[in-house]
Design a protein around this motif. Structure first.
Motif, PDB file in Angstrom:
ATOM      1  N   ALA A 119     -60.240 -36.020 -18.214  1.00 54.15           N
ATOM      2  CA  ALA A 119     -59.340 -35.901 -17.592  1.00 54.15           C
ATOM      3  C   ALA A 119     -57.997 -35.908 -18.371  1.00 54.15           C
ATOM      4  N   VAL A 120     -58.257 -37.112 -19.382  1.00 56.13           N
ATOM      5  CA  VAL A 120     -57.701 -37.862 -20.093  1.00 56.13           C
ATOM      6  C   VAL A 120     -57.792 -36.715 -21.698  1.00 56.13           C
ATOM      7  N   TYR A 121     -56.912 -36.003 -22.457  1.00 52.35           N
ATOM      8  CA  TYR A 121     -57.205 -35.704 -23.401  1.00 52.35           C
ATOM      9  C   TYR A 121     -56.797 -36.713 -24.837  1.00 52.35           C
ATOM     10  N   LEU A 122     -57.786 -36.378 -25.793  1.00 55.78           N
ATOM     11  CA  LEU A 122     -58.659 -38.376 -26.697  1.00 55.78           C
ATOM     12  C   LEU A 122     -58.414 -37.747 -27.946  1.00 55.78           C
ATOM     13  N   VAL A 123     -58.637 -35.797 -28.170  1.00 57.79           N
ATOM     14  CA  VAL A 123     -58.328 -35.097 -29.528  1.00 57.79           C
ATOM     15  C   VAL A 123     -58.514 -33.999 -29.529  1.00 57.79           C
ATOM     16  N   ALA A 138     -55.106 -47.275 -26.176  1.00 58.86           N
ATOM     17  CA  ALA A 138     -55.679 -47.686 -25.883  1.00 58.86           C
ATOM     18  C   ALA A 138     -56.782 -47.529 -24.446  1.00 58.86           C
ATOM     19  N   GLU A 139     -57.895 -48.435 -24.198  1.00 63.20           N
ATOM     20  CA  GLU A 139     -58.425 -48.268 -23.274  1.00 63.20           C
ATOM     21  C   GLU A 139     -58.259 -48.482 -21.600  1.00 63.20           C
ATOM     22  N   ASP A 140     -56.713 -49.791 -22.353  1.00 65.39           N
ATOM     23  CA  ASP A 140     -56.600 -49.433 -20.298  1.00 65.39           C
ATOM     24  C   ASP A 140     -55.427 -48.976 -20.147  1.00 65.39           C
ATOM     25  N   SER A 145     -54.573 -43.854 -16.198  1.00 64.12           N
ATOM     26  CA  SER A 145     -54.646 -42.239 -15.860  1.00 64.12           C
ATOM     27  C   SER A 145     -56.095 -42.266 -15.415  1.00 64.12           C
ATOM     28  N   LEU A 146     -56.842 -42.846 -15.495  1.00 67.01           N
ATOM     29  CA  LEU A 146     -58.245 -42.173 -14.886  1.00 67.01           C
ATOM     30  C   LEU A 146     -57.767 -42.792 -13.192  1.00 67.01           C
ATOM     31  N   GLN A 147     -57.004 -44.247 -12.639  1.00 70.22           N
ATOM     32  CA  GLN A 147     -57.418 -44.801 -11.604  1.00 70.22           C
ATOM     33  C   GLN A 147     -55.803 -43.518 -10.937  1.00 70.22           C
TER      34      GLN A 147
END
Length: 301
Positions: A119-123, A138-140, A145-147
Motif C-alpha cells: 500500500a505504500v510505494y517504496l521503489v 523512514a519506518e515510522d 501511512s499504514l495506520q
C-alpha cells in the motif's frame, strides 16, 4: 445489548468475524445504535464516507490528491505526474449512489486499492517505474501511512456492515479511471482493441452468484445513448479489479458484490487533469442508467 463499537483496526476482519458482528453484536432486532436514520458522514484523513439508505454504494478510493506534510517534504515526484496517475473526477461519477466512499489522499501516500504490504510505494517497480522519494521513507513514516490504511479499511468495514444489516445485500460501484495516452500530450492513443472505454473488472467476483447482476450492468451501459452512439464496455480486458473489490468479496461473501469500473480517461485531458464537463456528465448519466437494473438483480440474488 450495548451499542455497536467500531471493530479494532488491528483485527484481521475475516468473513467469520463479519458474521459474528452482524449476528452476535447487532442481534436479531437491534440496529447499530450509533447509526441514525437518513444520512451521516464520517471523514478520516484518507477517506470520507457518506451513508444513505440504499444497498447501492459508490466508491472512488483513488480520487484523492492530498498528501500530508511529512510525505510531501520527501517526495521528488512532481504534482502533475502524481495527478496523472490518480483518478480525478471519479468522485463525481460515484455520486450516482446514495452511500459513498471517497478517497481524500493521494495513492502516493497510501494506496487503498493495494494489499497492505504494497500500500505504500517504496521503489519504482511499485508504481510504473516512477521514482517518487528523495530518499527512502523512514519506518515510522511508513507506519503512519499504514495506520491510515488500517483506519480506512476499518471504517469502510463498519459502513458496509451497516448497509448489509439494513438491506441484506449490497453492490459497490468501485469507480476508477485509467490512462491511454502515455506517450505525452498530443501523442497517439493506446489501441482501442485493448483499451475499452469502460472496463468492468470481475476477477474476484463469484460469478455463479453475481453473474446475472454483472451482465445486467454491462448490458445497461452498452445500451445507453452516449451522444448518439454506444460505449465500448467490456469485461476483464484491461483490469480484473484490485484489492478493494477482492477485500469486499472476501469479507462479505454472499452479501456484497463489487464491480471494479475503470473509465478510460477519454472524458478528460490526462496530462493536465482538466475534465470535459459535458462528457463527464454524460458518463455519470450512463452509470446512473444502470442503477435500477442492478438493484433489481440484487433483489433476485
Amino acid at each position: 445489548m450495548g451499542p455497536h463499537k467500531p471493530l479494532s483496526r488491528n483485527i484481521d476482519h475475516s468473513a467469520e468475524v463479519y458474521r459474528f458482528s452482524i449476528v452476535g453484536i447487532f442481534g436479531v432486532a437491534e440496529r447499530p445504535s450509533r447509526r441514525a436514520c437518513g444520512v451521516f458522514m464520517r471523514s478520516l484523513s484518507v477517506v470520507n464516507i457518506e451513508m444513505g439508505d440504499s444497498p447501492l454504494v459508490g466508491a472512488a478510493i483513488h480520487d484523492g490528491h492530498a498528501v500530508r506534510r511529512e510525505v510531501a517534504d520527501l517526495l521528488c515526484i512532481d504534482e502533475a505526474t502524481r495527478l496523472r496517475e490518480e483518478d480525478p473526477h471519479t468522485a463525481s461519477l460515484s455520486a450516482v449512489a446514495p452511500t459513498r466512499i471517497v478517497g481524500l489522499t493521494s495513492r502516493f501516500e497510501v494506496d487503498l486499492n493495494r494489499p497492505r504490504d504494497k500500500a505504500v510505494y517504496l521503489v519504482p517497480d511499485d508504481c510504473w517505474g516512477l521514482k517518487i522519494w528523495k530518499s527512502p521513507p523512514a519506518e515510522d513514516l511508513v507506519a503512519r501511512s499504514l495506520q491510515e490504511y488500517d483506519d480506512s479499511y476499518g471504517a469502510v468495514f463498519d459502513a458496509l456492515a451497516d448497509v448489509a444489516w439494513r438491506h441484506g445485500r449490497f453492490v459497490v460501484f468501485d469507480v476508477h479511471s485509467y490512462n491511454h495516452q502515455r506517450g505525452g500530450p498530443g501523442s497517439a492513443c493506446a489501441p482501442a482493441s485493448e483499451n475499452p472505454e469502460v472496463n468492468v473488472g470481475t476477477g474476484s467476483m463469484d460469478r455463479e452468484r453475481w453473474g446475472r447482476l454483472a451482465d445486467r450492468f454491462i448490458a445497461g451501459l452498452r445500451q445507453f445513448d452516449y451522444k448518439g452512439r454506444h460505449l465500448d464496455v467490456r469485461e476483464n480486458v484491461k483490469f480484473q479489479g484490485g484489492n478493494f473489490s477482492r477485500w469486499i468479496h472476501k469479507k462479505f461473501p454472499g452479501q456484497g458484490v463489487a464491480l471494479a469500473i475503470e473509465f478510460k480517461k477519454c472524458f478528460m485531458n490526462e496530462w493536465t487533469g482538466e475534465a470535459d464537463r459535458r462528457q463527464l456528465q454524460c458518463l455519470r448519466q450512463a452509470l446512473e442508467s444502470t442503477c435500477a437494473g442492478v438493484l433489481e438483480e440484487l433483489d433476485r440474488s
